[in-house]
Design an enzyme around this catalytic site. Structure first.
Site, PDB file in Angstrom:
ATOM      1  N   HIS A   1      -3.756  -4.764   7.570  1.00 25.86           N
ATOM      2  CA  HIS A   1      -3.894  -3.690   8.295  1.00 25.86           C
ATOM      3  C   HIS A   1      -2.968  -3.672   9.734  1.00 25.86           C
ATOM      4  O   HIS A   1      -2.916  -4.640  10.501  1.00 25.86           O
ATOM      5  CB  HIS A   1      -5.242  -3.207   9.028  1.00 25.86           C
ATOM      6  CG  HIS A   1      -5.358  -1.935   9.225  1.00 25.86           C
ATOM      7  ND1 HIS A   1      -5.027  -1.084  10.087  1.00 25.86           N
ATOM      8  CD2 HIS A   1      -5.875  -0.864   8.319  1.00 25.86           C
ATOM      9  CE1 HIS A   1      -5.242   0.168  10.193  1.00 25.86           C
ATOM     10  NE2 HIS A   1      -5.833   0.261   8.870  1.00 25.86           N
TER      11      HIS A   1
ATOM     12  N   ARG B   1      -6.734  12.979   0.384  1.00 28.03           N
ATOM     13  CA  ARG B   1      -5.899  13.358   1.559  1.00 28.03           C
ATOM     14  C   ARG B   1      -4.542  12.910   1.255  1.00 28.03           C
ATOM     15  O   ARG B   1      -3.646  13.479   1.539  1.00 28.03           O
ATOM     16  CB  ARG B   1      -6.338  13.001   2.684  1.00 28.03           C
ATOM     17  CG  ARG B   1      -6.157  11.648   3.317  1.00 28.03           C
ATOM     18  CD  ARG B   1      -6.119  11.408   4.822  1.00 28.03           C
ATOM     19  NE  ARG B   1      -7.581  11.593   5.227  1.00 28.03           N
ATOM     20  CZ  ARG B   1      -7.911  10.774   6.172  1.00 28.03           C
ATOM     21  NH1 ARG B   1      -7.223  10.157   6.857  1.00 28.03           N
ATOM     22  NH2 ARG B   1      -9.346  10.922   6.674  1.00 28.03           N
TER      23      ARG B   1
ATOM     24  N   HIS C   1      -5.538   3.749  -1.816  1.00 26.50           N
ATOM     25  CA  HIS C   1      -6.843   4.084  -1.592  1.00 26.50           C
ATOM     26  C   HIS C   1      -6.933   5.502  -1.663  1.00 26.50           C
ATOM     27  O   HIS C   1      -6.566   6.296  -1.290  1.00 26.50           O
ATOM     28  CB  HIS C   1      -6.842   3.937   0.204  1.00 26.50           C
ATOM     29  CG  HIS C   1      -8.091   4.278   0.747  1.00 26.50           C
ATOM     30  ND1 HIS C   1      -8.354   4.124   2.221  1.00 26.50           N
ATOM     31  CD2 HIS C   1      -9.332   4.469   0.262  1.00 26.50           C
ATOM     32  CE1 HIS C   1      -9.940   4.022   2.317  1.00 26.50           C
ATOM     33  NE2 HIS C   1     -10.136   4.462   1.374  1.00 26.50           N
TER      34      HIS C   1
ATOM     35  N   THR D   1      -7.892   3.558   8.029  1.00 24.47           N
ATOM     36  CA  THR D   1      -9.221   2.551   8.127  1.00 24.47           C
ATOM     37  C   THR D   1      -9.400   1.938   9.397  1.00 24.47           C
ATOM     38  O   THR D   1      -8.603   1.444   9.884  1.00 24.47           O
ATOM     39  CB  THR D   1      -9.389   1.862   6.790  1.00 24.47           C
ATOM     40  OG1 THR D   1      -9.058   2.209   5.764  1.00 24.47           O
ATOM     41  CG2 THR D   1     -10.536   0.845   6.825  1.00 24.47           C
TER      42      THR D   1
ATOM     43  N   ARG E   1      -9.260   8.192  -1.326  1.00 17.03           N
ATOM     44  CA  ARG E   1     -10.357   8.804  -0.360  1.00 17.03           C
ATOM     45  C   ARG E   1     -11.192   9.662  -0.711  1.00 17.03           C
ATOM     46  O   ARG E   1     -10.792  10.555  -1.531  1.00 17.03           O
ATOM     47  CB  ARG E   1      -9.753   9.245   0.985  1.00 17.03           C
ATOM     48  CG  ARG E   1      -9.185   7.834   1.723  1.00 17.03           C
ATOM     49  CD  ARG E   1      -8.449   8.507   3.096  1.00 17.03           C
ATOM     50  NE  ARG E   1      -8.311   7.595   4.001  1.00 17.03           N
ATOM     51  CZ  ARG E   1      -9.189   7.199   4.807  1.00 17.03           C
ATOM     52  NH1 ARG E   1     -10.314   7.965   5.170  1.00 17.03           N
ATOM     53  NH2 ARG E   1      -8.942   6.207   5.807  1.00 17.03           N
TER      54      ARG E   1
ATOM     55  N   GLU F   1      -8.498   0.818  -3.372  1.00 17.55           N
ATOM     56  CA  GLU F   1      -9.018   0.740  -2.070  1.00 17.55           C
ATOM     57  C   GLU F   1     -10.141   1.581  -2.294  1.00 17.55           C
ATOM     58  O   GLU F   1      -9.762   2.950  -2.230  1.00 17.55           O
ATOM     59  CB  GLU F   1      -8.309   0.685  -0.905  1.00 17.55           C
ATOM     60  CG  GLU F   1      -8.739  -0.075   0.096  1.00 17.55           C
ATOM     61  CD  GLU F   1      -7.358   0.160   1.051  1.00 17.55           C
ATOM     62  OE1 GLU F   1      -6.530  -0.335   1.254  1.00 17.55           O
ATOM     63  OE2 GLU F   1      -7.888   0.800   2.381  1.00 17.55           O
TER      64      GLU F   1
ATOM     65  N   GLU G   1     -10.874  -9.306   2.654  1.00 21.27           N
ATOM     66  CA  GLU G   1      -9.798  -9.062   3.409  1.00 21.27           C
ATOM     67  C   GLU G   1      -9.965  -8.948   4.677  1.00 21.27           C
ATOM     68  O   GLU G   1     -10.974  -8.293   5.081  1.00 21.27           O
ATOM     69  CB  GLU G   1      -9.284  -7.638   2.859  1.00 21.27           C
ATOM     70  CG  GLU G   1      -7.848  -7.326   3.468  1.00 21.27           C
ATOM     71  CD  GLU G   1      -7.330  -6.089   3.127  1.00 21.27           C
ATOM     72  OE1 GLU G   1      -7.570  -5.453   2.073  1.00 21.27           O
ATOM     73  OE2 GLU G   1      -6.521  -5.433   3.658  1.00 21.27           O
TER      74      GLU G   1
ATOM     75  N   ASN H   1       0.839  -1.041   0.012  1.00 25.37           N
ATOM     76  CA  ASN H   1      -0.042   0.137   0.009  1.00 25.37           C
ATOM     77  C   ASN H   1       0.996   1.350   0.004  1.00 25.37           C
ATOM     78  O   ASN H   1       1.774   1.499   0.859  1.00 25.37           O
ATOM     79  CB  ASN H   1      -0.898   0.065   1.359  1.00 25.37           C
ATOM     80  CG  ASN H   1      -1.720   1.119   1.262  1.00 25.37           C
ATOM     81  OD1 ASN H   1      -1.529   2.389   1.138  1.00 25.37           O
ATOM     82  ND2 ASN H   1      -2.880   0.918   1.610  1.00 25.37           N
TER      83      ASN H   1
ATOM     84  N   HIS I   1       1.232   6.245   2.000  1.00 29.52           N
ATOM     85  CA  HIS I   1       1.922   6.819   2.674  1.00 29.52           C
ATOM     86  C   HIS I   1       2.954   7.875   1.926  1.00 29.52           C
ATOM     87  O   HIS I   1       3.395   8.836   2.566  1.00 29.52           O
ATOM     88  CB  HIS I   1       2.616   6.162   3.965  1.00 29.52           C
ATOM     89  CG  HIS I   1       1.745   5.889   5.232  1.00 29.52           C
ATOM     90  ND1 HIS I   1       0.499   6.571   5.441  1.00 29.52           N
ATOM     91  CD2 HIS I   1       1.730   4.934   5.925  1.00 29.52           C
ATOM     92  CE1 HIS I   1      -0.278   6.030   6.381  1.00 29.52           C
ATOM     93  NE2 HIS I   1       0.470   5.153   6.723  1.00 29.52           N
TER      94      HIS I   1
HETATM   95  N1  PXP Z   1      -5.736  -3.214   4.039  1.00 27.68           N
HETATM   96  C1  PXP Z   1      -6.653  -1.748   4.131  1.00 27.68           C
HETATM   97  C2  PXP Z   1      -7.945  -2.124   3.782  1.00 27.68           C
HETATM   98  C3  PXP Z   1      -6.521  -0.823   4.569  1.00 27.68           C
HETATM   99  O1  PXP Z   1      -7.297   0.320   4.793  1.00 27.68           O
HETATM  100  C4  PXP Z   1      -4.871  -0.601   5.082  1.00 27.68           C
HETATM  101  C5  PXP Z   1      -4.579   0.931   5.338  1.00 27.68           C
HETATM  102  O2  PXP Z   1      -4.712   1.847   4.305  1.00 27.68           O
HETATM  103  C6  PXP Z   1      -4.121  -1.583   4.645  1.00 27.68           C
HETATM  104  C7  PXP Z   1      -4.426  -2.826   4.456  1.00 27.68           C
HETATM  105  C8  PXP Z   1      -2.877  -1.367   5.017  1.00 27.68           C
HETATM  106  O3  PXP Z   1      -2.472  -1.249   6.651  1.00 27.68           O
HETATM  107  P1  PXP Z   1      -1.187  -0.915   7.174  1.00 27.68           P
HETATM  108  O4  PXP Z   1      -1.064   0.568   6.331  1.00 27.68           O
HETATM  109  O5  PXP Z   1      -1.285  -0.728   8.695  1.00 27.68           O
HETATM  110  O6  PXP Z   1      -0.100  -1.712   6.715  1.00 27.68           O
END
Ligand code: PXP
Length: 240
Positions: A190, A48, A42, A100, A44, A69, A150, A6, A9
Site C-alpha cells: 500500500h 467498481r 481485488h 483500502t 470488491r 484480495e 500483509e 496489483n 487500476h
Molecule cells: N495491498 C493491499 C491489501 C491493497 O488493498 C492495495 C491497494 O489495492 C495494495 C496492496 C496496493 O496498493 P497501491 O495501489 O497503493 O500500491
C-alpha cells in the site's frame, strides 16, 4: 523479495468508459513477461474495477501466482473457493473508500475473519490477512490460522518527517520479524513507490511486496513493461 503487481487500476480505467479495454488480463500477462512474481486483484463487493469475468480468466491465464484480495464475506469466500486462486488476502472493505484504508482489526472482526480463513484453508487456498504494523495483530493472525500477513505500509508511505518514517519503519520491521519467528509468510503493501520501496526492501524479513498505483501510474508514460522492470531493478539492487 518477490514483486506482485496489483492490476486493479487497469480495470478502473476500463470501467471509466464501461468498455472492454484496457483489459486487466492482458496487463497481467505483460507484468509477468516483465518479470513480476505474481498478480494481485481485488474483487470488491461493488465490482467498481475488477469483475467476476476478470477473476475467472486471470485464474486460467496467470502463470506466476494469483492473489485474490477480498473482504471476508460469504459471497467472496464462495467465489474464491469456486475460482481457487493461489492465495487470498483478506482486507477490510468500505463502500465509500477510494482504496483500502487500513489493516484488519483482527480483535474486532474475528467473528468474520476466522470462519473465512477456515473455509479458504479447508479448500486449499493459502490465506493472508492485511494488518497494521503491530506484533499483537500477528499473534491474532496466527491464532486464526492465517498462513501469511500483509503489513499495511500506507502510513509509512504518507509520512514526511524523517523521524516519523524511522519510527514507522521500525514498527514494520518488528512486525515482520514477529511473523517470521512464528513461521508465517510476510508480505507488505500500500502506497509503495519507486522512492519509498528501498527502505522496505532493506527489511530482510519481508518476502513479498504488492504494488499497484505507482506502477500503473508510471506505465501511463513509460509503458507497463518498463514500469515493472524499473521497479524490479530497484528491488534487485538490494534483494534477490
Ligand atoms: N495491498 C493491499 C491489501 C491493497 O488493498 C492495495 C491497494 O489495492 C495494495 C496492496 C496496493 O496498493 P497501491 O495501489 O497503493 O500500491
Amino acid at each position: 523479495m518477490r514483486l506482485c503487481i496489483n492490476i486493479d487500476h487497469i480495470a478502473t480505467l476500463r470501467q471509466a468508459r464501461m468498455e472492454s479495454e484496457p483489459d486487466p488480463v492482458l496487463a497481467a500477462g505483460i507484468c509477468e513477461l516483465a518479470g513480476a512474481d505474481g498478480i494481485v486483484c481485488h474483487l470488491r463487493e461493488d465490482r467498481r474495477h475488477i469483475t467476476d469475468r476478470d477473476v475467472n480468466i486471470l485464474k486460467q491465464t496467470v502463470k506466476t501466482k494469483l492473489d485474490l484480495e477480498m473482504a471476508a464475506t460469504d459471497e467472496m469466500v464462495k467465489i474464491a473457493i469456486e475460482t481457487m486462486p493461489y492465495m487470498a488476502t483478506l482486507v477490510p472493505e468500505k463502500r465509500q473508500e477510494l482504496t483500502t484504508e487500513g489493516g484488519l482489526d483482527l480483535s474486532a472482526t474475528e467473528f468474520k475473519v476466522s470462519p473465512a480463513i477456515d473455509s479458504l484453508k479447508e479448500a486449499g487456498i493459502k490465506t493472508s490477512v492485511f494488518i497494521e504494523p503491530s506484533p499483537e495483530m500477528v499473534d491474532l493472525a496466527l491464532e486464526m490460522g492465517a498462513d501469511m500477513i500483509e503489513i499495511h505500509t500506507g502510513k509509512y508511505a504518507r509520512l514526511t518527517a524523517p523521524e516519523d518514517i524511522v519510527t514507522e519503519l521500525e514498527k514494520i520491521r518488528q512486525t515482520a520479524l514477529t511473523a517470521k519467528e512464528l513461521g508465517m509468510g510476510v508480505n507488505a503493501g500500500h502506497g509503495l513507490n519507486y522512492q519509498n520501496i528501498t527502505a522496505i526492501a532493506n527489511i530482510a524479513e519481508i518476502d513479498e511486496v504488492s504494488i499497484g498505483h505507482s506502477i500503473i501510474a508510471r506505465a501511463a508514460f513509460t509503458g507497463l513493461e518498463n514500469a515493472v522492470r524499473e521497479m524490479l531493478t530497484i528491488i534487485r539492487r538490494i534483494r534477490q
